[in-house]
Design a protein around this motif. Structure first.
Motif, PDB file in Angstrom:
ATOM      1  N   LEU A 109       4.967  36.372  26.062  1.00 43.57           N
ATOM      2  CA  LEU A 109       6.343  36.735  25.701  1.00 43.57           C
ATOM      3  C   LEU A 109       6.493  36.499  24.204  1.00 43.57           C
ATOM      4  N   SER A 110       6.940  37.523  23.514  1.00 40.57           N
ATOM      5  CA  SER A 110       7.009  37.485  22.051  1.00 40.57           C
ATOM      6  C   SER A 110       8.182  36.621  21.562  1.00 40.57           C
ATOM      7  N   ALA A 111       8.096  36.194  20.316  1.00 41.59           N
ATOM      8  CA  ALA A 111       9.167  35.366  19.736  1.00 41.59           C
ATOM      9  C   ALA A 111      10.481  36.133  19.714  1.00 41.59           C
ATOM     10  N   GLY A 112      11.562  35.441  20.000  1.00 43.89           N
ATOM     11  CA  GLY A 112      12.881  36.062  19.906  1.00 43.89           C
ATOM     12  C   GLY A 112      13.592  36.156  21.238  1.00 43.89           C
TER      13      GLY A 112
ATOM     14  N   GLY B 130      11.080  30.388  20.027  1.00 40.91           N
ATOM     15  CA  GLY B 130      11.602  30.518  18.659  1.00 40.91           C
ATOM     16  C   GLY B 130      11.947  31.960  18.337  1.00 40.91           C
ATOM     17  N   THR B 131      12.108  32.235  17.093  1.00 42.29           N
ATOM     18  CA  THR B 131      11.731  31.419  15.956  1.00 42.29           C
ATOM     19  C   THR B 131      12.700  30.240  15.783  1.00 42.29           C
ATOM     20  N   VAL B 132      12.097  29.041  15.561  1.00 46.42           N
ATOM     21  CA  VAL B 132      12.871  27.831  15.354  1.00 46.42           C
ATOM     22  C   VAL B 132      12.979  27.593  13.847  1.00 46.42           C
TER      23      VAL B 132
ATOM     24  N   ILE C 186      -0.073  34.010  11.967  1.00 44.11           N
ATOM     25  CA  ILE C 186       1.001  34.494  11.073  1.00 44.11           C
ATOM     26  C   ILE C 186       1.606  35.772  11.616  1.00 44.11           C
ATOM     27  N   LYS C 187       2.919  35.770  11.738  1.00 43.69           N
ATOM     28  CA  LYS C 187       3.629  36.969  12.210  1.00 43.69           C
ATOM     29  C   LYS C 187       3.831  37.890  11.010  1.00 43.69           C
ATOM     30  N   MET C 188       3.160  39.032  11.077  1.00 43.67           N
ATOM     31  CA  MET C 188       3.077  39.921   9.911  1.00 43.67           C
ATOM     32  C   MET C 188       4.165  40.996   9.929  1.00 43.67           C
TER      33      MET C 188
ATOM     34  N   PHE D 253       0.492  41.358  14.770  1.00 42.84           N
ATOM     35  CA  PHE D 253       1.054  42.631  14.271  1.00 42.84           C
ATOM     36  C   PHE D 253       1.943  43.213  15.333  1.00 42.84           C
ATOM     37  N   GLY D 254       3.165  43.214  15.101  1.00 42.71           N
ATOM     38  CA  GLY D 254       3.849  42.590  14.012  1.00 42.71           C
ATOM     39  C   GLY D 254       5.319  42.444  14.412  1.00 42.71           C
ATOM     40  N   ASN D 255       6.136  42.389  13.397  1.00 46.09           N
ATOM     41  CA  ASN D 255       7.572  42.147  13.599  1.00 46.09           C
ATOM     42  C   ASN D 255       8.339  43.478  13.765  1.00 46.09           C
TER      43      ASN D 255
ATOM     44  N   SER E  77      12.922  47.118  17.398  1.00 41.93           N
ATOM     45  CA  SER E  77      11.729  46.710  18.156  1.00 41.93           C
ATOM     46  C   SER E  77      11.303  47.921  18.992  1.00 41.93           C
ATOM     47  N   GLY E  78      10.358  47.708  19.889  1.00 41.57           N
ATOM     48  CA  GLY E  78      10.011  48.731  20.873  1.00 41.57           C
ATOM     49  C   GLY E  78       9.109  49.821  20.339  1.00 41.57           C
ATOM     50  N   LYS E  79       9.271  51.018  20.907  1.00 41.76           N
ATOM     51  CA  LYS E  79       8.346  52.121  20.618  1.00 41.76           C
ATOM     52  C   LYS E  79       8.182  52.440  19.133  1.00 41.76           C
TER      53      LYS E  79
ATOM     54  N   GLY F 155       4.355  44.958  19.869  1.00 38.00           N
ATOM     55  CA  GLY F 155       5.162  46.097  19.424  1.00 38.00           C
ATOM     56  C   GLY F 155       4.998  47.305  20.321  1.00 38.00           C
ATOM     57  N   GLY F 156       6.053  47.587  21.082  1.00 34.15           N
ATOM     58  CA  GLY F 156       6.102  48.828  21.859  1.00 34.15           C
ATOM     59  C   GLY F 156       5.213  48.863  23.082  1.00 34.15           C
ATOM     60  N   ILE F 157       4.885  47.694  23.640  1.00 35.13           N
ATOM     61  CA  ILE F 157       4.064  47.704  24.871  1.00 35.13           C
ATOM     62  C   ILE F 157       5.009  47.890  26.068  1.00 35.13           C
TER      63      ILE F 157
ATOM     64  N   LEU G 292       5.071  40.963  24.224  1.00 37.67           N
ATOM     65  CA  LEU G 292       6.104  41.991  24.359  1.00 37.67           C
ATOM     66  C   LEU G 292       7.471  41.371  24.620  1.00 37.67           C
ATOM     67  N   ILE G 293       8.482  42.170  24.336  1.00 31.34           N
ATOM     68  CA  ILE G 293       9.862  41.880  24.773  1.00 31.34           C
ATOM     69  C   ILE G 293      10.492  43.178  25.277  1.00 31.34           C
ATOM     70  N   THR G 294      10.553  44.168  24.382  1.00 32.74           N
ATOM     71  CA  THR G 294      11.357  45.364  24.655  1.00 32.74           C
ATOM     72  C   THR G 294      10.887  46.110  25.910  1.00 32.74           C
ATOM     73  N   GLY G 295       9.579  46.185  26.106  1.00 27.39           N
ATOM     74  CA  GLY G 295       9.045  46.874  27.294  1.00 27.39           C
ATOM     75  C   GLY G 295       9.603  46.260  28.568  1.00 27.39           C
TER      76      GLY G 295
HETATM   77  C1  LIG Z   1      16.000  40.364  20.570  1.00 30.83           C
HETATM   78  C2  LIG Z   1      14.812  40.147  19.693  1.00 30.83           C
HETATM   79  C3  LIG Z   1      14.754  39.015  18.901  1.00 30.83           C
HETATM   80  C4  LIG Z   1      13.645  38.802  18.095  1.00 30.83           C
HETATM   81  N1  LIG Z   1      13.564  37.657  17.371  1.00 30.83           N
HETATM   82  C5  LIG Z   1      12.402  37.349  16.742  1.00 30.83           C
HETATM   83  C6  LIG Z   1      12.221  36.086  16.147  1.00 30.83           C
HETATM   84  O1  LIG Z   1      13.093  35.231  16.169  1.00 30.83           O
HETATM   85  N2  LIG Z   1      11.027  35.840  15.548  1.00 30.83           N
HETATM   86  C7  LIG Z   1      10.006  36.755  15.501  1.00 30.83           C
HETATM   87  O2  LIG Z   1       8.938  36.446  14.973  1.00 30.83           O
HETATM   88  N3  LIG Z   1      10.170  37.965  16.071  1.00 30.83           N
HETATM   89  C8  LIG Z   1      11.322  38.294  16.701  1.00 30.83           C
HETATM   90  N4  LIG Z   1      11.472  39.504  17.300  1.00 30.83           N
HETATM   91  C9  LIG Z   1      10.396  40.494  17.192  1.00 30.83           C
HETATM   92  C10 LIG Z   1       9.500  40.423  18.424  1.00 30.83           C
HETATM   93  O3  LIG Z   1       8.885  39.190  18.531  1.00 30.83           O
HETATM   94  C11 LIG Z   1       8.442  41.528  18.382  1.00 30.83           C
HETATM   95  O4  LIG Z   1       7.618  41.295  17.295  1.00 30.83           O
HETATM   96  C12 LIG Z   1       9.045  42.911  18.299  1.00 30.83           C
HETATM   97  O5  LIG Z   1      10.199  43.003  19.065  1.00 30.83           O
HETATM   98  C13 LIG Z   1       8.075  43.989  18.771  1.00 30.83           C
HETATM   99  O6  LIG Z   1       7.723  43.777  20.104  1.00 30.83           O
HETATM  100  P1  LIG Z   1       8.407  44.575  21.334  1.00 30.83           P
HETATM  101  O7  LIG Z   1       8.380  46.022  20.965  1.00 30.83           O
HETATM  102  O8  LIG Z   1       7.544  44.265  22.515  1.00 30.83           O
HETATM  103  O9  LIG Z   1       9.772  44.040  21.472  1.00 30.83           O
HETATM  104  C14 LIG Z   1      12.596  39.753  18.073  1.00 30.83           C
HETATM  105  C15 LIG Z   1      12.688  40.884  18.856  1.00 30.83           C
HETATM  106  C16 LIG Z   1      13.774  41.096  19.669  1.00 30.83           C
HETATM  107  C17 LIG Z   1      13.816  42.337  20.519  1.00 30.83           C
END
Ligand SMILES: Cc1cc2nc3c(=O)[nH]c(=O)nc-3n(C[C@H](O)[C@H](O)[C@H](O)COP(=O)(O)O)c2cc1C
Length: 546
Positions: free
Chosen positions: A253-256, A278-280, A406-408, A434-436, A462-464, A491-493, A512-515
């Motif tokens: 599970l990705s940060a955020g 986090g991010t904390v 490192i989150k790029m 890779f990446g934010n 985020s996402g696709k 990113g976009g999974i 991932l998050i958005t997927g």
């Molecule tokens: C609601 C939300 C909050 C996020 N907050 C952070 C964060 O605090 N720190 C960080 O490194 N990335 C954050 N991200 C970016 C995600 O960690 C991820 O890199 C980005 O969403 C691409 O992945 P995804 O397409 O699977 O969502 C956030 C993304 C979302 C959707």
């Protein structure tokens, strides 16, 4: 027996059915040219052979339509399906690979389970039941037999039996079929019921609500167990050891999503192999002014404007001390979202957070250093190479007890990314992610409509829209730095294929998050299932490029 042989037999039988019913249709419509008389003779059972009596009876019609016409359509459909199956038999799924990748299947993944054989099964089952009814009518109601009808009943029975043999063989050899069906069912339920309801409400409220549900589920052993049975998928082939850490699977599970670390107890049951909290930030921050979260469904993206919302490091540590981590857990750290007078102060802020976690006694496995959050006051100062060098030199001096990833940023070109990687390479950094989010408003993955909406809103996507860029940078890093860095693809999974793309390009882990928001929580299990299948097909070798 081979699939193609079975499909050919079904095709020949269906063709015989077409000939049979074509003749009857012809005789029905042109009785002066052809007749379906098959003679009339007494048989010992009492029922005689008399095609005319059967085919001219009231039972031979459904409304104004003669059964021979319906039979013709039925056999034509079966023969076309069987022919398609012969032509696409090397691609066992519905009409082959191209269609498997089509948007129709992306919208309705359960269709992947509906192969031609299942369609033939359903149609021939209907034909079989109807033939049984006709045989009953001939034997006990009409009192006469018709050769043509008996031929049709025999043909349809054979088609049904042969197709059932094929399906039986395939199901016996189809790996994880029940799990696939279970995930398809949950996905259907999520997309057509839960998601439409959730999308009626404001996105951040829904996020908070899901977090509360996750916290509650994580408190109850029984509910955790049910969640695990329903959502997760484990297989020994998914296990991996990286940086001395054991991952039960590569999907994190990705940060955020869990920015204050409240979901540590439920995420393993959802099927995640690892998790980022986090991010904390050192100081608490209530987040940018709302709206902090939005949805761009057409672009399969979320609009994020949280700006590193955090309870602050001390409060997060206090809460995390109460729980045990069951999967490798990373702590994502960034500088507090406020204005710093100097870079030195900003670096000090980051280092203090690292020190607090080092001293905390928590059993986290990794750190993520987030230098790429695009929603902050001072922008992304550490994406400039000289500043990054200073930050990482300071970090080196802490001699951290856990590896740092490192989150790029994702919108930089290859040249800038390579320059950053060269700096990172000089320091005690184990990997890169890779990446934010993307802040590029010209990103081609964003629809025209969403682009217009985005102009009026704050935040990044985020996402696709992040998928291709992340892939390109994973490939670049692998090409230039081989195994120097652990690479995390984020990113976009949205499905197994997306995750496999990143793993094939060189990612060791994915996040991932958005997927999960768009397709449902079962996507974690689905991804793991597909990765396990791929590894199985490569004969256990981890080399997904084969
Ligand atoms: C609601 C939300 C909050 C996020 N907050 C952070 C964060 O605090 N720190 C960080 O490194 N990335 C954050 N991200 C970016 C995600 O960690 C991820 O890199 C980005 O969403 C691409 O992945 P995804 O397409 O699977 O969502 C956030 C993304 C979302 C959707």
């Amino acid at each position: 027996m081979k699939n193609r042989v079975l499909a050919t037999i079904i095709f020949l039988l269906a063709a015989a059915g077409v000939a049979d019913t074509t003749y009857l249709t012809y005789a029905e419509h042109k009785p002066e040219v052809a007749s379906y008389s098959c003679g009339a003779s007494e048989v010992t059972s009492g029922a005689k052979i008399d095609c005319n009596q059967v085919l001219d009876s009231d039972y031979a019609y459904i409304g104004p339509v003669h059964l021979s016409d319906i039979g013709l359509v039925y056999y034509l459909a079966l023969s076309m399906l069987a022919l398609t199956q012969i032509l696409t038999t090397r691609q066992p799924y519905w009409l082959g690979k191209k269609l498997r990748k089509s948007s129709l299947l992306k919208k309705h993944p359960w269709l992947k389970l509906a192969t031609l054989s299942e369609v033939i099964f359903l149609i021939s089952l209907a034909g079989l039941l109807f033939s049984a009814y006709l045989v009953y009518l001939m034997a006990f109601v009409i009192g006469a037999w018709c050769y043509f009808c008996l031929l049709s009943a025999a043909t349809t029975s054979l088609i049904f039996i042969i197709n059932a043999i094929y399906l039986h063989q395939r199901y016996l050899h189809s790996p994880f079929l029940l799990k696939k069906l279970q995930f398809a069912f949950i996905s259907f339920f999520y997309r057509h019921l839960l998601k439409p309801i959730a999308f009626l409400f404001e996105a951040e409220r829904v996020h908070n609500c899901i977090t509360q549900v996750g916290v509650l589920l994580g408190r109850c052993r029984f509910l955790k167990c049910v969640t695990k049975i329903k959502l997760s998928f484990s297989h020994p082939k998914l296990n991996r050891q990286l940086l001395g850490i054991k991952f039960s699977n590569p999907v994190g599970l990705s940060a955020g999503f869990d920015y204050n670390g409240q979901l540590t107890q439920i995420l393993p049951s959802v099927g995640f192999g690892w998790h980022t909290i986090g991010t904390v930030t050192l100081e608490p921050y209530e987040g940018n002014s709302p709206p902090r979260l939005g949805r761009f469904p057409d672009s399969k993206a979320l609009l994020v404007n949280k700006g590193l919302k955090s309870k602050g490091a001390k409060a997060v540590i206090r809460e995390l001390k109460k729980v045990k981590f069951h999967i490798p857990t990373a702590i994502s750290i960034a500088s507090t979202n406020k204005h710093f007078k100097t870079t030195h102060q900003q670096i000090l802020d980051i280092l203090t957070t690292f020190k607090l976690f080092e001293k905390s006694g928590l059993k986290h496995a990794l750190y993520e250093l987030n230098i790429s959050c695009p929603n902050t006051f001072g922008g992304e100062p550490f994406t400039s190479c000289p500043r990054l060098d200073v930050l990482l030199s300071a970090l080196d001096k802490l001699n951290l007890s856990r590896p740092v990833l490192i989150k790029m940023p994702i919108d930089q070109g290859e040249k800038e990314t390579l320059a950053m990687l060269k700096v990172i390479n000089k320091h005690n950094i184990a990997g890169v992610i890779f990446g934010n989010l993307t802040k590029d408003k010209n990103n081609p993955a964003i629809t025209q409509k969403d682009r217009k909406r985005w102009q009026k809103l704050k935040g990044n996507l985020s996402g696709k829209p992040t998928f291709e860029r992340s892939n390109r940078l994973i490939k670049l890093t692998k090409k230039h730095f081989s195994d120097r860095f652990v690479i995390v693809g984020t990113g976009g999974i949205f499905n197994g294929e997306d995750a496999l793309t990143k793993l094939k390009l060189g990612a060791d882990l994915v996040q991932l998050i958005t997927g999960m928001i768009y397709t449902g929580p079962q996507v974690v299990g689905e991804i793991n299932l597909e990765v396990a299948l791929k590894l199985k097909n490569t004969n256990g070798k981890r080399n997904l490029n084969t």
